[in-house]
Design an enzyme around this catalytic site. Sequence first.
Site, mmCIF file in Angstrom:
data_model
loop_
_atom_site.group_PDB
_atom_site.id
_atom_site.type_symbol
_atom_site.label_atom_id
_atom_site.label_comp_id
_atom_site.label_asym_id
_atom_site.label_seq_id
_atom_site.Cartn_x
_atom_site.Cartn_y
_atom_site.Cartn_z
ATOM 1 C CG HIS A 155 -1.990 1.178 1.977
ATOM 2 N ND1 HIS A 155 -1.029 1.746 2.781
ATOM 3 C CD2 HIS A 155 -2.257 -0.042 2.525
ATOM 4 C CE1 HIS A 155 -0.728 0.908 3.774
ATOM 5 N NE2 HIS A 155 -1.446 -0.186 3.628
ATOM 6 C CD GLU B 4 -1.323 -5.864 8.101
ATOM 7 O OE1 GLU B 4 -1.850 -6.749 8.787
ATOM 8 O OE2 GLU B 4 -1.551 -4.652 8.244
ATOM 9 C CD GLU C 263 -10.953 -5.696 -20.351
ATOM 10 O OE1 GLU C 263 -10.200 -6.629 -20.054
ATOM 11 O OE2 GLU C 263 -11.504 -5.585 -21.462
ATOM 12 C CG HIS D 275 -1.812 -5.101 2.464
ATOM 13 N ND1 HIS D 275 -3.112 -4.641 2.495
ATOM 14 C CD2 HIS D 275 -1.120 -4.269 3.278
ATOM 15 C CE1 HIS D 275 -3.191 -3.598 3.312
ATOM 16 N NE2 HIS D 275 -1.986 -3.335 3.789
ATOM 17 C CG HIS E 212 -5.354 -0.827 6.113
ATOM 18 N ND1 HIS E 212 -4.837 -1.246 7.304
ATOM 19 C CD2 HIS E 212 -4.338 -0.975 5.233
ATOM 20 C CE1 HIS E 212 -3.571 -1.614 7.164
ATOM 21 N NE2 HIS E 212 -3.260 -1.467 5.903
HETATM 22 O O1 2HA Z 1 3.284 -3.383 6.097
HETATM 23 O O2 2HA Z 1 0.711 -1.863 4.896
HETATM 24 O O3 2HA Z 1 -0.812 -2.857 6.786
HETATM 25 C C1 2HA Z 1 2.730 -2.128 6.031
HETATM 26 C C2 2HA Z 1 1.268 -2.194 5.912
HETATM 27 C C3 2HA Z 1 0.538 -2.689 7.065
HETATM 28 ZN ZN ZN Z 2 -1.436 -1.736 4.986
#
Ligand code: 2HA
Ligand code: ZN
Length: 214
Positions: free
Chosen positions: A83, A58, A111, A81, A152
């Site tokens: 998940h 990413e 909040e 980033h 994602h």
């Molecule tokens: O790097 O989460 O979107 C691993 C990830 C890719």
């Molecule tokens: Zn990811």
Amino acid sequence: MKFIDSKFMRDICNVTKQSYDNGWDERNGGNISIRITEDGKHADLYWGYEDGAKPTSEFPTHLMSHIARLKTDKNQRVVMHCHPTNFIAMSFTQTLDEKRLSRILWKMQAESLVVFPEGIGVIPYMTPGTNEIGEATAAKMSEFKVVMWPHHGIFAVGSDPDETFGLIETVEKAALIFTTIQAQGGNILQDITNEELKELAQAFGVTANSKFLK
Ligand code: 2HA
Ligand code: ZN
């Protein structure tokens, strides 16, 4: 010479460990970057990149998001980033509408609006790791600190690792409350009203996204 202070390095270890422990970084999922404030002419390897290892897939999104945030708030040097489970689940069951999703998340806890008064940006589902998803995310980053990647995960920005992770935690907590409401039958008998959201913004001195409050 070291270009990142050791507190930032420690904080990166702490927030990535917490994110993994929360189940938001399965296998190799998730990534974090910090824009260093040097002249751009130096690089310093702290660890890793052995045996042909490369930066995160990413990388385009990280780089373009830093460029976008630099124009909006140069203190925001962290892009993260991961998940988060309930947040991702909402991208299947809810329409991908920024105003609607932002309002749902704001209303899940008092909040929320204080932590992300801009609301959240949403891009369409796109192939991860591409320049195209980087461009779409960065375009949203000029307005939002949080961007949903449907099916994602999440991208978030902040001034340090702790603040950035706190932002993700707050969004995911709101998504968890939403999920729990659905599990309890989804019948909301009372909630925070739009007027109360406006009062909240005023009380905490934050500027809420007026487009989402109309
Ligand atoms: O790097 O989460 O979107 C691993 C990830 C890719
Ligand atoms: Zn990811």
